[in-house]
Structure formats: structure tokens, C-alpha cells
Motif scaffolding. Sequence first.
Motif, PDB file in Angstrom:
ATOM      1  N   PHE A  91       0.681  -1.320   0.126  1.00  0.00           N
ATOM      2  CA  PHE A  91      -0.185  -0.157   0.059  1.00  0.00           C
ATOM      3  C   PHE A  91       0.891   1.232  -0.071  1.00  0.00           C
ATOM      4  CE2 PHE A  91      -3.245  -2.861   2.073  1.00  0.00           C
ATOM      5  CZ  PHE A  91      -4.310  -2.882   0.843  1.00  0.00           C
ATOM      6  N   GLY A  92       1.953   1.029   0.559  1.00  0.00           N
ATOM      7  CA  GLY A  92       2.928   2.523   0.622  1.00  0.00           C
ATOM      8  C   GLY A  92       3.566   2.811  -0.718  1.00  0.00           C
ATOM      9  N   GLY A  93       3.367   1.815  -1.674  1.00  0.00           N
ATOM     10  CA  GLY A  93       4.167   2.338  -3.080  1.00  0.00           C
ATOM     11  C   GLY A  93       3.106   2.512  -3.914  1.00  0.00           C
ATOM     12  N   LEU A  94       1.841   2.578  -3.600  1.00  0.00           N
ATOM     13  CA  LEU A  94       0.994   3.149  -4.661  1.00  0.00           C
ATOM     14  C   LEU A  94       1.232   4.361  -5.059  1.00  0.00           C
ATOM     15  CD1 LEU A  94      -2.396   0.963  -3.403  1.00  0.00           C
ATOM     16  CD2 LEU A  94      -0.771   0.296  -5.191  1.00  0.00           C
ATOM     17  N   ALA A  95       0.756   4.971  -6.302  1.00  0.00           N
ATOM     18  CA  ALA A  95       0.926   6.303  -6.816  1.00  0.00           C
ATOM     19  C   ALA A  95      -0.085   6.381  -7.821  1.00  0.00           C
ATOM     20  CB  ALA A  95       2.364   6.748  -7.065  1.00  0.00           C
ATOM     21  N   ARG A  96      -0.537   7.756  -8.032  1.00  0.00           N
ATOM     22  CA  ARG A  96      -1.089   7.809  -9.116  1.00  0.00           C
ATOM     23  C   ARG A  96      -0.541   8.837 -10.234  1.00  0.00           C
ATOM     24  NH1 ARG A  96      -6.480  11.148  -7.986  1.00  0.00           N
ATOM     25  NH2 ARG A  96      -5.126  12.659  -7.386  1.00  0.00           N
ATOM     26  N   VAL A 100       9.347   8.745 -14.109  1.00  0.00           N
ATOM     27  CA  VAL A 100       8.094   8.197 -14.145  1.00  0.00           C
ATOM     28  C   VAL A 100       7.223   9.138 -14.777  1.00  0.00           C
ATOM     29  CG1 VAL A 100       6.025   6.943 -13.256  1.00  0.00           C
ATOM     30  CG2 VAL A 100       8.411   6.441 -12.183  1.00  0.00           C
ATOM     31  N   ARG A 101       6.777   8.915 -16.275  1.00  0.00           N
ATOM     32  CA  ARG A 101       5.791   9.647 -16.742  1.00  0.00           C
ATOM     33  C   ARG A 101       4.594   9.019 -17.192  1.00  0.00           C
ATOM     34  NH1 ARG A 101       7.745  14.241 -20.264  1.00  0.00           N
ATOM     35  NH2 ARG A 101       9.967  14.687 -19.632  1.00  0.00           N
ATOM     36  N   ARG A 102       4.444   7.914 -16.806  1.00  0.00           N
ATOM     37  CA  ARG A 102       3.164   6.816 -16.892  1.00  0.00           C
ATOM     38  C   ARG A 102       1.973   7.490 -16.106  1.00  0.00           C
ATOM     39  NH1 ARG A 102       4.592   0.959 -16.147  1.00  0.00           N
ATOM     40  NH2 ARG A 102       2.572   0.583 -16.258  1.00  0.00           N
ATOM     41  N   THR A 103       0.610   7.324 -16.620  1.00  0.00           N
ATOM     42  CA  THR A 103      -0.447   7.848 -15.884  1.00  0.00           C
ATOM     43  C   THR A 103      -1.122   6.819 -15.329  1.00  0.00           C
ATOM     44  OG1 THR A 103      -1.599   7.791 -17.880  1.00  0.00           O
ATOM     45  CG2 THR A 103      -0.501   9.772 -17.309  1.00  0.00           C
ATOM     46  N   GLY A 104      -2.383   6.876 -14.599  1.00  0.00           N
ATOM     47  CA  GLY A 104      -3.087   5.727 -13.980  1.00  0.00           C
ATOM     48  C   GLY A 104      -2.330   5.381 -12.434  1.00  0.00           C
ATOM     49  N   LEU A 105      -2.955   4.202 -12.098  1.00  0.00           N
ATOM     50  CA  LEU A 105      -2.460   3.729 -10.569  1.00  0.00           C
ATOM     51  C   LEU A 105      -1.129   2.959 -11.105  1.00  0.00           C
ATOM     52  CD1 LEU A 105      -3.117   3.586  -7.800  1.00  0.00           C
ATOM     53  CD2 LEU A 105      -4.465   1.265  -8.238  1.00  0.00           C
ATOM     54  N   LEU A 106      -0.076   3.469 -10.328  1.00  0.00           N
ATOM     55  CA  LEU A 106       1.055   2.695 -10.319  1.00  0.00           C
ATOM     56  C   LEU A 106       1.679   2.188  -9.010  1.00  0.00           C
ATOM     57  CD1 LEU A 106       2.895   5.354 -12.710  1.00  0.00           C
ATOM     58  CD2 LEU A 106       1.742   3.147 -13.428  1.00  0.00           C
TER      59      LEU A 106
END
Length: 379
Positions: free
Chosen positions: A159-164, A183-189
Motif C-alpha cells: 500500500f505504501g508504494g501506490l501512486a497515481r 516516471v511519466r506513466r499515468t494511472g495507478l502505479l
Amino acid sequence: MSTTTSHSPESEGAPEAGGARSARLIHNEATTEIPVHLLFRDDPEPVSVPLAPAVVGRRRGTGEQPRVPRRPAAPVPARPAPEVDPELVERPARVLPGGVGVLAGACGVAGCALTSWWAGAVPPPALDALGLPWSAGAGFGPAQWAAYAGAGALGLFGFGGLARGRTGRAWVLGLFGRYRGTVRRTGLLWVNPLVLRRRVDVRLRHWRSEPLSAVDANGVALRVVVLVVWRVKDTARATLGIEDHESYLRDCVEAALSRAPVEGPAVKGGAAASRSAVGDVLTRLVAEDTAPVGVEVFSVQPVRIEYAPEVAAVMHRRRIAALDAQNRATALTSVVDSVEDTVTRLTMRGLVELDDYERKALVKDLTVAFCAGRGDASP
């Protein structure tokens, strides 16, 4: 018969020694001092006389200023491009889809719950409500604590590594002071929670400056407001290669304005073309300065140019005087054309026959009448 010998002023006070000629000198503004005896030597050997301009004072009796020879301007050496650290080049970072982080976190939470049931820490009413079998409980031993630690670490990492990731935003990742990627990607990463994240805006941006100091081609102080269109092209250089890329961009714009002359607000004709040319020069200078730090500049255009407060009043009066002189010249030209057209029509149609005196009188009267008429109509 007595012969009178005239002596030049240069020869007075220079007695001849040993029969040699006096060292009289010829001065010329285009030559150096040339001894006269060198021009009348008996030997045939040629004498090389330097003829470079060497006038250092005024010409006697004329008050004319000395003419200084123009030297060709020395070529401006090209500035060497700054070296770029090969480590500071943007590269994609390794990230995982957000579903992996959610799954890992859920597994960690489930492991903690299962360990609590194994240790007998779950009360019987909760077991009955969840439909789980009752356990006598083995107590909190080393095995239970190890299971708690593993499940908790898995849940925290998941859960600590989740990013948007958002459109137009990027993250610059670093681990223990080393660049790990962008990181240039979009969405939940899912991003490693141990790395340091720095958010960078990579959208196309514009900056409208406050009034900046500048000068025109004549050295008159100006205040210029510019509009800069730019974006961050290399996030690694813009974030890690410089302390603040936005402040650096402002400094580069000020430096470009100090190097490129700007046309004043009272430029005659072609103001749009002049400002476009100044914008092209400013864009090139700023783009060259900001390219090594990963900032891409598309346009630097002056949107408002005005005189500095200390010279605004003087330039305003000068502008009014120039406009007044221009209006007077235009009015005089119009009057002269009207008088000429009137006299020509009267004489060509045979309405009057005028001699020189009468023609001059008619021209004078018509000029006075037309000028008086324009003066009455102007208010």
C-alpha cells in the motif's frame, strides 16, 4: 647684391653640425614624421618610410579633431557548451502496475489477520460473526511474531508504494542520492516506497515576466515585459542538474535582454516586424542558455515595451516635438502643392496672364490664404 635666405620655423634653432643638413621634419595628418633629408638622399638605395596614420593631436590653426583609424572588430569567441554529466540523462524508471501493489497489500492484511487467529487473539464473537472456526490459540511465540512482521512488511510495501500518475506530471526517483529514473506513466502505479520522489511539471507552460531592464540601440533605458513559452524536456537535468530551473530561466531572460538591443516604443514603421526580429533573437539566446539544464524554450516575445521612468518624460517630449515637426512639414507640403496646382490651372486655361512679379504676388497671397484656412480649421 645681397641674397635673403628664408628659413622655415622647423629649421630655426637647429644648427647644422659638421656640414650635415638640418633635421627638418614634414608633418602630415596621413603620415608620420618624415625627415626631409631622407627625401633628397644622393644614394640610390630605397628608403622604407612607414605611412600609417599617426595623428595624435589637433591640426594647428584649424581646430579639427584628430581622425582615429577604425580597427576591425575582434571576433567574439564562441562560448563553449557546458559539459553534461552522463548520469543526468532522463531514462524511464522501473515501476509496476498498481494492481500488484493492491494485491500485495491485501495479502499482508490477510496474513496479519490469519496470524492473529493463529495466536488466538481474535475474540469468539468476532469469529462467529465471520463464520470462522474457533481456535484454542497457540499464544504469541517467535513464530507468530515473525509471521506478523512478514505480513506487516508486505502490507506496508504494497500500500505504501501506490501512486497515481497524472497527465503532464512526472516523478524523478532517487535512491540513496543516485538517480534511478523518471516516471511519466499515468494511472495507478506501484513505485518502490524506499525511493525519493520529486514531482515535476512537464506541461507546456508560459511565464509573463515583470518589467525587466533593457536598452535600445542608442542606449536609452527601457522596461520590457516578455512572454516565455517553455517546458521541461529532461527532468533529470532540470531537477538534479540545477537548484531551481524556474529561477534559472528568469536569469537567462534578463541576460538575453542585456545582450540584445530592443527597439523603443516610438520606432518609426515596421514595429511589428522589429519586435518579431527581437523576439527571434531573444528566443535563440535563451534557448541556447537553457538547453544544458533540460529546459526547452519555444518562444520569448516582448509584449510591452516602455521607457524607463527616469527617461520617460524626456522621450515623451521628444516624441511630441518630432510629431509636431512632421505635421508642420506635411502641412507645408500640402499648401505648396495646392498653390502650385492653382497657379498652373489658371495659366494653362488662359484665365490670367501673369508676369514674374504678378506670379510671385499671386503665389504669396495664395500661400497666406491657404495657411490661414488650415490654421482656422485645425482647432
